[in-house]
Design a protein around this motif. Structure first.
Motif, PDB file in Angstrom:
ATOM      1  N   SER A 126       0.827  -1.211   0.000  1.00  0.00           N
ATOM      2  CA  SER A 126       0.000   0.000   0.000  1.00  0.00           C
ATOM      3  C   SER A 126       0.859   1.259   0.000  1.00  0.00           C
ATOM      4  CB  SER A 126      -0.941   0.000   1.208  1.00  0.00           C
ATOM      5  OG  SER A 126      -0.201  -0.089   2.410  1.00  0.00           O
ATOM      6  N   TYR A 127       2.087   1.150   0.484  1.00  0.00           N
ATOM      7  CA  TYR A 127       2.983   2.303   0.536  1.00  0.00           C
ATOM      8  C   TYR A 127       3.682   2.561  -0.795  1.00  0.00           C
ATOM      9  CZ  TYR A 127       2.354   1.651   5.523  1.00  0.00           C
ATOM     10  OH  TYR A 127       1.804   1.502   6.765  1.00  0.00           O
ATOM     11  N   THR A 128       3.869   1.520  -1.598  1.00  0.00           N
ATOM     12  CA  THR A 128       4.671   1.656  -2.818  1.00  0.00           C
ATOM     13  C   THR A 128       3.895   1.348  -4.098  1.00  0.00           C
ATOM     14  OG1 THR A 128       5.455  -0.634  -2.705  1.00  0.00           O
ATOM     15  CG2 THR A 128       6.780   1.053  -1.561  1.00  0.00           C
ATOM     16  N   ALA A 129       2.601   1.196  -4.005  1.00  0.00           N
ATOM     17  CA  ALA A 129       1.785   0.781  -5.159  1.00  0.00           C
ATOM     18  C   ALA A 129       1.909   1.727  -6.352  1.00  0.00           C
ATOM     19  CB  ALA A 129       0.323   0.652  -4.745  1.00  0.00           C
ATOM     20  N   ASN A 130       2.195   2.985  -6.109  1.00  0.00           N
ATOM     21  CA  ASN A 130       2.285   3.962  -7.203  1.00  0.00           C
ATOM     22  C   ASN A 130       3.710   4.215  -7.690  1.00  0.00           C
ATOM     23  OD1 ASN A 130      -0.523   4.422  -7.286  1.00  0.00           O
ATOM     24  ND2 ASN A 130      -0.352   5.756  -5.502  1.00  0.00           N
ATOM     25  N   GLU A 131       4.670   3.445  -7.183  1.00  0.00           N
ATOM     26  CA  GLU A 131       6.054   3.625  -7.616  1.00  0.00           C
ATOM     27  C   GLU A 131       6.273   2.975  -8.989  1.00  0.00           C
ATOM     28  OE1 GLU A 131       8.891   2.558  -4.613  1.00  0.00           O
ATOM     29  OE2 GLU A 131       7.940   3.842  -3.128  1.00  0.00           O
ATOM     30  N   ASP A 132       7.369   3.332  -9.627  1.00  0.00           N
ATOM     31  CA  ASP A 132       7.687   2.859 -10.970  1.00  0.00           C
ATOM     32  C   ASP A 132       8.433   1.528 -10.896  1.00  0.00           C
ATOM     33  OD1 ASP A 132       8.401   2.465 -13.597  1.00  0.00           O
ATOM     34  OD2 ASP A 132       9.711   4.216 -13.709  1.00  0.00           O
ATOM     35  N   PHE A 133       7.755   0.450 -11.287  1.00  0.00           N
ATOM     36  CA  PHE A 133       8.346  -0.879 -11.249  1.00  0.00           C
ATOM     37  C   PHE A 133       8.567  -1.443 -12.645  1.00  0.00           C
ATOM     38  CE2 PHE A 133       5.899  -1.008  -7.106  1.00  0.00           C
ATOM     39  CZ  PHE A 133       7.022  -0.824  -6.302  1.00  0.00           C
ATOM     40  N   HIS A 134       8.692  -0.583 -13.654  1.00  0.00           N
ATOM     41  CA  HIS A 134       8.787  -1.073 -15.033  1.00  0.00           C
ATOM     42  C   HIS A 134      10.017  -1.952 -15.280  1.00  0.00           C
ATOM     43  CE1 HIS A 134      11.523   2.354 -15.638  1.00  0.00           C
ATOM     44  NE2 HIS A 134      11.987   1.670 -16.664  1.00  0.00           N
ATOM     45  N   ASN A 135      11.059  -1.831 -14.475  1.00  0.00           N
ATOM     46  CA  ASN A 135      12.262  -2.654 -14.643  1.00  0.00           C
ATOM     47  C   ASN A 135      12.175  -4.002 -13.953  1.00  0.00           C
ATOM     48  OD1 ASN A 135      13.670  -0.858 -16.231  1.00  0.00           O
ATOM     49  ND2 ASN A 135      14.584   0.193 -14.488  1.00  0.00           N
ATOM     50  N   ALA A 136      11.092  -4.253 -13.231  1.00  0.00           N
ATOM     51  CA  ALA A 136      10.958  -5.523 -12.510  1.00  0.00           C
ATOM     52  C   ALA A 136      10.830  -6.677 -13.492  1.00  0.00           C
ATOM     53  CB  ALA A 136       9.735  -5.483 -11.601  1.00  0.00           C
TER      54      ALA A 136
END
Length: 87
Positions: A46-56
């Motif tokens: 819930s704290y990081t849901a809006n972060e950019d994870f495109h490199n995952a």
């Protein structure tokens, strides 16, 4: 976790970075894993849901728990470590 910390930890146990999957829940952790040459599975929080994870290498909502089937199995992690990405 820092890139140096990740690499140093692997040196202690004798594992190569390129054959490792890090499980992270933040963009900072993902960035450290990628900078160290590791693959990364991200679990959103819930704290990081809006972060950019495109490199995952893979993104999941959760790993699973005792009351629900596992969302990520050992075979999933193995596929990620070998360069495969599973939905």
């Amino acid at each position: 976790m820092s890139t140096t910390g990740l690499r140093d930890g692997l040196l202690v146990v004798g594992v190569r970075c390129g054959r490792t999957v890090v499980v992270e829940d933040s963009e900072i952790g993902l960035s450290a894993a990628k900078a160290a040459g590791m693959r990364c599975l991200v679990t959103k929080s819930s704290y990081t849901a809006n972060e950019d994870f495109h490199n995952a290498d893979r993104i999941v909502e959760e790993l699973g728990d005792a009351s629900s089937p596992a969302r990520v199995a050992f075979d999933d992690l193995k596929a990620i470590a070998l360069g495969g990405v599973q939905a």
